[in-house]
Motif scaffolding. Structure first.
Motif, PDB file in Angstrom:
ATOM      1  N   ALA A   1       4.227  -0.231 -11.792  1.00 49.79           N
ATOM      2  CA  ALA A   1       5.686  -0.231 -11.706  1.00 49.79           C
ATOM      3  C   ALA A   1       6.151  -0.129 -10.256  1.00 49.79           C
ATOM      4  O   ALA A   1       7.121  -0.792  -9.840  1.00 49.79           O
ATOM      5  N   ALA A   2       5.473   0.709  -9.460  1.00 53.36           N
ATOM      6  CA  ALA A   2       5.843   0.836  -8.042  1.00 53.36           C
ATOM      7  C   ALA A   2       5.599  -0.470  -7.301  1.00 53.36           C
ATOM      8  O   ALA A   2       6.398  -0.885  -6.444  1.00 53.36           O
ATOM      9  N   ALA A   3       4.491  -1.156  -7.622  1.00 52.90           N
ATOM     10  CA  ALA A   3       4.211  -2.440  -6.995  1.00 52.90           C
ATOM     11  C   ALA A   3       5.217  -3.489  -7.406  1.00 52.90           C
ATOM     12  O   ALA A   3       5.603  -4.354  -6.598  1.00 52.90           O
ATOM     13  N   ALA A   4       5.673  -3.431  -8.649  1.00 53.98           N
ATOM     14  CA  ALA A   4       6.642  -4.415  -9.133  1.00 53.98           C
ATOM     15  C   ALA A   4       7.939  -4.344  -8.339  1.00 53.98           C
ATOM     16  O   ALA A   4       8.624  -5.356  -8.171  1.00 53.98           O
ATOM     17  N   ARG A   5       8.292  -3.170  -7.887  1.00 53.76           N
ATOM     18  CA  ARG A   5       9.530  -3.040  -7.107  1.00 53.76           C
ATOM     19  C   ARG A   5       9.411  -3.750  -5.748  1.00 53.76           C
ATOM     20  O   ARG A   5      10.415  -3.969  -5.075  1.00 53.76           O
TER      21      ARG A   5
ATOM     22  N   VAL B   1       0.840  -1.201   0.000  1.00 50.84           N
ATOM     23  CA  VAL B   1       0.000   0.000   0.000  1.00 50.84           C
ATOM     24  C   VAL B   1       0.876   1.253   0.000  1.00 50.84           C
ATOM     25  O   VAL B   1       0.594   2.229  -0.708  1.00 50.84           O
ATOM     26  N   ARG B   2       1.941   1.238   0.791  1.00 46.96           N
ATOM     27  CA  ARG B   2       2.819   2.406   0.842  1.00 46.96           C
ATOM     28  C   ARG B   2       3.488   2.647  -0.516  1.00 46.96           C
ATOM     29  O   ARG B   2       3.644   3.782  -0.959  1.00 46.96           O
ATOM     30  N   ALA B   3       3.861   1.585  -1.213  1.00 43.46           N
ATOM     31  CA  ALA B   3       4.464   1.738  -2.538  1.00 43.46           C
ATOM     32  C   ALA B   3       3.457   2.309  -3.525  1.00 43.46           C
ATOM     33  O   ALA B   3       3.790   3.176  -4.351  1.00 43.46           O
ATOM     34  N   VAL B   4       2.212   1.838  -3.445  1.00 39.80           N
ATOM     35  CA  VAL B   4       1.177   2.340  -4.361  1.00 39.80           C
ATOM     36  C   VAL B   4       0.923   3.819  -4.104  1.00 39.80           C
ATOM     37  O   VAL B   4       0.793   4.620  -5.055  1.00 39.80           O
ATOM     38  N   ARG B   5       0.840   4.219  -2.847  1.00 42.84           N
ATOM     39  CA  ARG B   5       0.582   5.630  -2.534  1.00 42.84           C
ATOM     40  C   ARG B   5       1.707   6.520  -3.044  1.00 42.84           C
ATOM     41  O   ARG B   5       1.477   7.662  -3.456  1.00 42.84           O
ATOM     42  N   GLY B   6       2.922   6.015  -3.012  1.00 40.51           N
ATOM     43  CA  GLY B   6       4.043   6.835  -3.456  1.00 40.51           C
ATOM     44  C   GLY B   6       4.243   6.867  -4.957  1.00 40.51           C
ATOM     45  O   GLY B   6       5.141   7.573  -5.445  1.00 40.51           O
ATOM     46  N   ALA B   7       3.418   6.126  -5.703  1.00 46.01           N
ATOM     47  CA  ALA B   7       3.598   6.088  -7.155  1.00 46.01           C
ATOM     48  C   ALA B   7       3.311   7.446  -7.790  1.00 46.01           C
ATOM     49  O   ALA B   7       3.962   7.839  -8.765  1.00 46.01           O
ATOM     50  N   ASP B   8       2.333   8.179  -7.277  1.00 47.31           N
ATOM     51  CA  ASP B   8       1.999   9.504  -7.801  1.00 47.31           C
ATOM     52  C   ASP B   8       1.391  10.305  -6.653  1.00 47.31           C
ATOM     53  O   ASP B   8       0.186  10.273  -6.411  1.00 47.31           O
TER      54      ASP B   8
END
Length: 830
Positions: free
Chosen positions: A819-823, A760-767
């Motif tokens: 892409a953020a989730a893939a990381r 969730v934190r990665a998704v929020r930081g995507a944009d």
């Protein structure tokens, strides 16, 4: 301390009522905790004369008495006392009276078929002593039919709390002195008898420990008869809560309670050689009067003869040298012991007594000769005997305290104007000696007397007009400077006379006084209460095993367990390293009393011993959720218990209220061995900064605290929350978005070990500009999901700015989310 009105009036000439005396005691700083009226307990008991006594027709040990209570018709009473006989006068409890000893209500009844109209009473039944061998026998001239309470002169009993700094008032005479100074009567002069000894003392007396026992006075009395104390003395002792034992013991107790001066009487025949105050030898033992054996060390002062220890000095005497009914020769001891030594010894031995209470607070060092004379006089009058000369070993610390006092200081410090003459009257009534301080002015080079703070007085006055030289009585160990004299004057003058005056206030808007931490704690209290939590206030002390359980592996402790050297009890020996133990104890008490669930929180301090032994306190918020979350019902069926997610929700909500950057927190393990490893976690700002820990407590923890599970707990470390950046005075203007938000759902295949929060934190930081929120709404593992993976569905909220999103905009944002989730090792589920 308890004392009767009759005893008080023995020292104080006063007509004041019980209520007036109680109000004055409260006003001058001696809190009256209760007033007991023995006359009320003796209601319904009459002085009665036995007219006839005949054997009960159906019981060998019972008699049928005909009893007269005055003008009324004689009553028939059944009695089993062996001393009941015709012609004697005793005490009859009429039907309706309540027996003080057992609370039994008397009534007319038939005993073995014969009617009985009350009960002839014994001393024990009326709580006037321990004698229960027969019924009370009164003198022949006792007024038949009179209320026994009036005949017995039952007097109201005051129960007064004496503060630790006033040992001079731990005797009735000291109370009377304070009351006389406050205007409630006149203190009666107490003549100290002059008793000339006949011959030398039968044993040598000395002090070999001048630090622990600076002064040891004594004398012997031969030919005493140790019977029972007179009725007037027993009555006063009983009112004070003391059990009469024997004349000699009662006399020493009387001296202690009347004048605050403990003393001791030894059976001279049970002593061997010289009697000395000395240091105990390590490992020495003594059997005390409480029938317990104590092992001593070489820091303790004792009274001993050539063979053994007979007294734990200033605390308790020994069993094998105490007086008995067969005692004929006695040694009287009256001494001054070092208060600090007495306190340390008492704590080491876990031994308390009335003597220790007085000695460790500080008795009057001057009252040795007078105390011994009063003690001797009482023994000679009650027990007879022949006294020896007095032996004085050592010298008590009697150097008087001299204080330069400016009477105008009373107005400046006390806030009340008391005339100089009244101030002098008060001080002299309390046995302070007041004299003008000689003025040394001019150019002679002499300095004026110091002011309250020790600095030279700014306005020295001529002799007789300005400063006073006040000599303190040696018993007033609490007087150290001018401010203490002001307290004495204001206390006796009356704190009620001090007017309430508002503090000066600067013009304009008052500046806030609360610290940032205090503001945070206020906000947390409101938030916790709004979420249905109940605030608890628990002890800052814990039993050492419980403290050890929570000190081991404690997150964010930064110090060692802080164990006290002089705890108030063994159950409160360690300062708490966590707030959870106290809350667990509260939850257990609730459960033991039938509570289905507990939602408790507390804001307080955790304590540790820092580097170099310095104390370290850390502000903390603790939460415990125990029992039922929701009760059983038709909709949900069984009651629902709390789980780790409830604890997590409380932790996040409270952290947000405290201003923590909740969106940036990471959920990680290592909550501590007190928590269940699979149902707990920490909330961290970065890998090292632990802001909180939460989850289910470990079964071993629940067993250690004897509480049924499951139990959830939260602990938030307020000192670890980063402070907010300085902001302007006003909040920024809020403008609601002009366009509606857009939601998009994404289902990702992720490794089973990946925390959903990291995704969730990665998704929020995507944009960060477009994405305003993201949350998990589904987790699935099973058919269609590869082994070692799980499906996590995330709802993403997108907020357009000044124009709506186009399809290209949404696709670009979606690509960045994937892409953020893939990381994080996630792939979009097809």
């Amino acid at each position: 301390m308890k004392f009767s009105l009759e005893w008080l009036r023995y020292f104080l000439e006063t007509d004041a009522s019980v209520q007036e005396i109680a109000a004055t005691l409260n006003r001058i700083g001696h809190e009256v905790e209760g007033i007991e009226d023995p006359a009320a307990k003796l209601a319904g008991f009459k002085v009665a004369r036995v007219l006839t006594a005949a054997r009960h027709p159906d019981a060998d040990k019972l008699q049928v008495l005909t009893v007269s209570v005055g003008d009324a018709e004689p009553l028939q009473v059944i009695c089993g006392a062996p001393n009941a006989r015709a012609g004697m006068t005793g005490v009859l409890g009429l039907p309706g009276a309540i027996v003080p000893a057992n609370g039994m209500k008397l009534r007319k009844s038939a005993i073995r078929g014969v009617e009985s109209n009350g009960m002839m009473c014994s001393v024990r039944e009326l709580q006037l002593g321990d004698d229960h061998e027969g019924i009370i026998e009164l003198p022949e001239d006792a007024p038949v039919g009179a209320d026994f309470a009036s005949y017995h002169a039952a007097s109201p009993v005051f129960d007064v709390a004496i503060t630790p700094n006033r040992p001079d008032c731990m005797g009735v005479y000291g109370i009377a002195r304070d009351l006389a100074a406050a205007g409630v009567g006149t203190l009666k002069p107490f003549p100290v008898p002059e008793i000339a000894g006949e011959g030398a003392c039968a044993t040598d007396i000395r002090t070999d420990d001048p630090e622990g026992c600076p002064a040891f006075y004594g004398r012997t009395i031969s030919g005493v008869t140790n019977g029972t104390a007179p009725e007037w003395m027993q009555r006063r002792l009983i009112a004070a809560g003391q059990r009469p034992i024997s004349a000699l013991v009662d006399i020493t107790n009387y001296l202690m309670l009347a004048f605050g001066r403990p003393a001791h009487v030894y059976d001279l025949a049970r002593l061997s050689g010289a009697v000395a105050a000395r240091r105990a030898k390590a490992g020495e033992q003594v059997l005390a009067l409480n029938e317990k054996t104590y092992t001593l060390d070489d820091t303790m002062t004792v009274i001993a003869d050539d063979k053994s220890v007979h007294d734990i000095a200033g605390i308790m005497g020994g069993e094998h040298s105490g007086v008995t009914e067969a005692t004929t020769d006695v040694l009287l001891e009256i001494a001054y012991f070092d208060p600090t030594r007495i306190g340390v010894t008492g704590r080491k031995l876990g031994l308390t007594s009335d003597a220790r209470t007085r000695f460790e607070r500080g008795v009057d060092p001057v009252f040795l000769d007078d105390g011994l004379a009063i003690l001797t006089d009482l023994i000679l009058r009650i027990c007879g005997g022949k006294p020896s000369e007095v032996v004085r070993a050592g010298q008590p610390p009697v150097t008087p305290e001299l204080i330069a006092f400016d009477p105008s200081l009373t107005q400046r410090l006390g806030g009340v104007e008391v005339p100089r003459g009244e101030q002098r009257r008060i001080l002299e009534a309390l046995d302070f000696r007041v004299s003008p301080l000689p003025f040394r002015g001019g150019d002679g080079g002499g300095a004026s007397a110091p002011g309250a703070d020790g600095s030279p007085h700014p306005n020295p006055s001529p002799e007789g007009e300005g400063l006073w030289s006040v000599t303190c009585p040696p018993r007033r160990h609490d007087i150290e400077g001018p401010a203490d004299l002001v307290e004495e004057v204001v206390r006796i003058h009356g704190l009620d006379n001090v007017r309430s005056v508002p503090l000066p206030r600067a013009d304009g808007v008052a500046k806030p006084t609360a610290t940032p931490l205090q503001l945070t704690e206020r906000k947390l209290r409101r938030t916790a209460a709004a979420r249905g939590l109940n605030e608890a206030v628990t002890w800052s002390f814990l039993p050492e095993p419980q403290a050890d359980h929570f000190a081991d592996g404690l997150a964010n402790s930064g110090g060692a367990l802080w164990v006290l050297d002089n705890p108030i009890s063994e159950d409160m020996k360690a300062m708490r390293p966590s707030l959870i133990p106290g809350l667990l104890a509260a939850a257990k008490r609730n459960a033991d009393r039938g509570a289905d669930g507990s939602r408790l929180f507390e804001i307080g301090r955790r304590y540790f011993r820092g580097d170099g032994g310095a104390s370290d306190e850390k502000p903390t918020l603790g939460v415990v959720l125990a029992g039922e979350k929701t009760p059983r019902g038709w909709a949900a069926g069984k009651a629902t218990p709390f789980d780790a997610y409830d604890a997590k929700a409380e932790a996040l909500a409270l952290l947000e209220a405290a201003g923590a950057p909740v969106a940036n927190l990471q959920v990680m393990g290592e909550a501590g061995p007190q928590f269940h490893p699979g149902q707990s976690a920490t909330l961290r700002l970065g890998p090292k900064t632990v802001l909180a820990r939460f989850g289910a407590l470990h079964p071993a923890t629940l067993k250690a605290f004897d509480i049924d599970g499951p139990v959830m707990a939260v602990e938030i470390f307020l000192d670890a929350i980063p402070p907010k950046k300085a902001a302007g005075f006003a909040r920024p203007h809020y403008a609601p978005p002009a366009l509606q938000p857009v939601t998009r759902d994404f289902a990702f295949l992720v490794p089973a070990a990946l925390p959903a929060g990291d995704l969730v934190r990665a998704v929020r930081g995507a944009d960060k500009q477009a994405i305003t929120d993201a949350r998990v709404f589904d987790v699935f593992a099973g058919q269609g999901v590869p082994d070692g993976h799980k499906s996590v569905a995330v709802e993403v909220v997108l907020q357009p700015g000044d124009k709506s999103f186009t399809d290209a905009d949404l696709k670009a944002i979606s690509d960045r989310i994937v892409a953020a989730a893939a990381r994080q090792g996630a792939s979009l589920r097809g």
